[in-house]
Structures are given as structure tokens and as C-alpha cells.
Design an enzyme around this catalytic site. Structure first.
Site, PDB file in Angstrom:
ATOM      1  N   ASN A 168      35.875  90.168   6.003  1.00  0.00           N
ATOM      2  CA  ASN A 168      35.713  91.389   5.218  1.00  0.00           C
ATOM      3  C   ASN A 168      35.852  92.631   6.091  1.00  0.00           C
ATOM      4  O   ASN A 168      34.867  93.105   6.660  1.00  0.00           O
ATOM      5  CB  ASN A 168      34.337  91.407   4.543  1.00  0.00           C
ATOM      6  CG  ASN A 168      34.124  90.230   3.624  1.00  0.00           C
ATOM      7  OD1 ASN A 168      34.943  89.968   2.762  1.00  0.00           O
ATOM      8  ND2 ASN A 168      33.031  89.518   3.817  1.00  0.00           N
ATOM      9  N   HIS A 169      37.044  93.172   6.225  1.00  0.00           N
ATOM     10  CA  HIS A 169      37.200  94.436   6.938  1.00  0.00           C
ATOM     11  C   HIS A 169      36.403  95.513   6.197  1.00  0.00           C
ATOM     12  O   HIS A 169      36.398  95.551   4.964  1.00  0.00           O
ATOM     13  CB  HIS A 169      38.666  94.839   7.014  1.00  0.00           C
ATOM     14  CG  HIS A 169      39.466  93.976   7.931  1.00  0.00           C
ATOM     15  ND1 HIS A 169      40.547  94.441   8.642  1.00  0.00           N
ATOM     16  CD2 HIS A 169      39.339  92.665   8.274  1.00  0.00           C
ATOM     17  CE1 HIS A 169      41.068  93.470   9.374  1.00  0.00           C
ATOM     18  NE2 HIS A 169      40.343  92.375   9.155  1.00  0.00           N
TER      19      HIS A 169
END
Length: 210
Positions: free
Chosen positions: A84-85
Site C-alpha cells: 500500500n503506497h
């Protein structure tokens, strides 16, 4: 009465595709309950951590927790928090992990949004090539359909499917689900489960609640 051996790797004679998953995973960040099985007819099921648990970087300290008596089909994927950037930045590029290149002094943890652990309850069936995202909790007795992408929590004894996964129906009437969650048969002794196995398999809830 024969007592099952939960310390085995292969519970079925001559079947090397199905394992008791707890006995194949050593990483303390992955917690698995007794008798949970994983089947893989493509890869060696002993390589579950390498082939099925992705982006599980130690820096986030997130965990994959799977309960007892779960059935995990071939190709199921668990995407942990480092997938999850962060969305708080103006850029999705993970600048914080490239501190040697940019000399910015930011913590590498700021590269990702930490949504929490993945928690799978007891007696959960996860179908072929389903994907479970970080932060999701799947309740006891739930069923995840083939190739579903689970982005949100799944209530106990609920069947979900699709992309993203949505509720299809409950497995049992709500009253029965309440009784099952109170019984927690998966926490019984092996001897008691064995004594009541026929009733469990035949869906005879009344016999279990006497």
C-alpha cells in the site's frame, strides 16, 4: 478412538499437495491455528510463505493470523501492508525507502499506509486464487469465493465473492450462527471434536447444543 496428529506435515497418506500449514511456516509474524490446511497443486505447499504472502516486510511489524480448521485453496494470496503506497503524499512514488539516494531523513515507514494485520477466523474456507488485502478481518465460518478480492471485513458465516468481494448470503440462519459462535467447537479438545464429528459433518446443531 484414534486421535489425529496435529504435528504432521502431510495429513493424508500419499498426498504431498496438502499440508497442515502451521507445521510448514516458521516466521513468528505468521500465526496459524491447528489443523488448518493448505493445498497447492502447482507449487510445493511448503513454500507457502514465499509464494502466497506478499510485501510482508519486517519494518511494518504486521502479522498474518489464521485460525484453526481453515481450508486454504491453491494460489490464495495475502497482500500485506507494504503493498500500500501511501495516499497522504502528493506522489505515490515511495521516496521514503530511498533514503540513501535522496538523503532526506524520512522514516522508510512513511512510504506505506499501514492498514493493520490480516486476521482470518476459524473454520474459514478461502477459494482458489482469492486475494486478501492488508487490514482485512474474516470472521469464523466465512467462505471466500474463487478469485474474489477481499478489500473489507467479512462477517462470520458469510459467503462472499467477486471483485471487490461482496456478500452473497449467510451460510445459516442468524440464530444458528449465534449458537455456533457461542459454541466455538474449534476450541474443543480433539477428543470432544471426535465424539461430535458426525453431528458437525451432518449439520446437526441441536446435538451439539444439548
Amino acid at each position: 478412538m484414534m486421535i489425529p496428529d496435529k504435528t504432521k506435515l502431510y495429513p493424508r497418506l500419499g498426498d504431498t499437495q496438502t499440508i497442515y500449514l502451521k507445521n510448514a511456516v516458521q516466521d513468528e509474524r505468521i500465526q496459524i491455528g491447528d489443523f488448518t490446511i493448505y493445498n497447492d497443486f502447482i507449487h510445493d505447499p511448503r513454500d507457502f510463505q514465499k509464494n502466497n504472502v506478499f510485501y510482508h516486510y519486517p519494518i511494518n511489524q504486521d502479522k498474518l493470523k489464521i485460525g484453526k480448521f481453515c481450508s486454504i485453496a491453491c494460489g490464495v494470496k495475502f497482500l500485506m501492508n507494504s503493498a500500500n503506497h501511501t495516499l497522504d503524499s502528493l506522489s505515490t512514488y515511495p521516496f521514503p525507502i530511498f533514503y540513501e539516494e535522496w538523503d532526506h531523513g524520512m522514516s522508510p515507514k512513511k512510504a506505506w499506509d499501514n492498514k493493520g494485520n490480516i486476521v482470518i477466523g476459524n473454520d474459514v474456507w478461502i477459494g482458489y486464487e482469492a486475494i486478501i488485502l492488508a487490514g482485512v478481518t474474516i470472521g469464523d465460518g466465512a467462505i471466500i469465493g474463487t478469485r474474489a478480492v477481499v478489500t473489507k471485513d467479512v462477517p462470520p458465516y458469510t459467503i462472499v465473492g467477486g471483485i471487490p468481494a461482496k456478500a452473497i448470503r449467510l451460510r445459516f440462519p442468524k440464530k444458528d450462527i449465534e449458537q455456533l459462535l457461542e459454541l466455538k467447537w474449534w476450541d474443543w479438545s480433539i477428543e470432544k471434536i471426535s465424539e461430535n464429528l458426525l453431528a458437525i459433518q451432518q449439520g446437526d446443531l441441536s446435538s451439539l447444543t444439548k
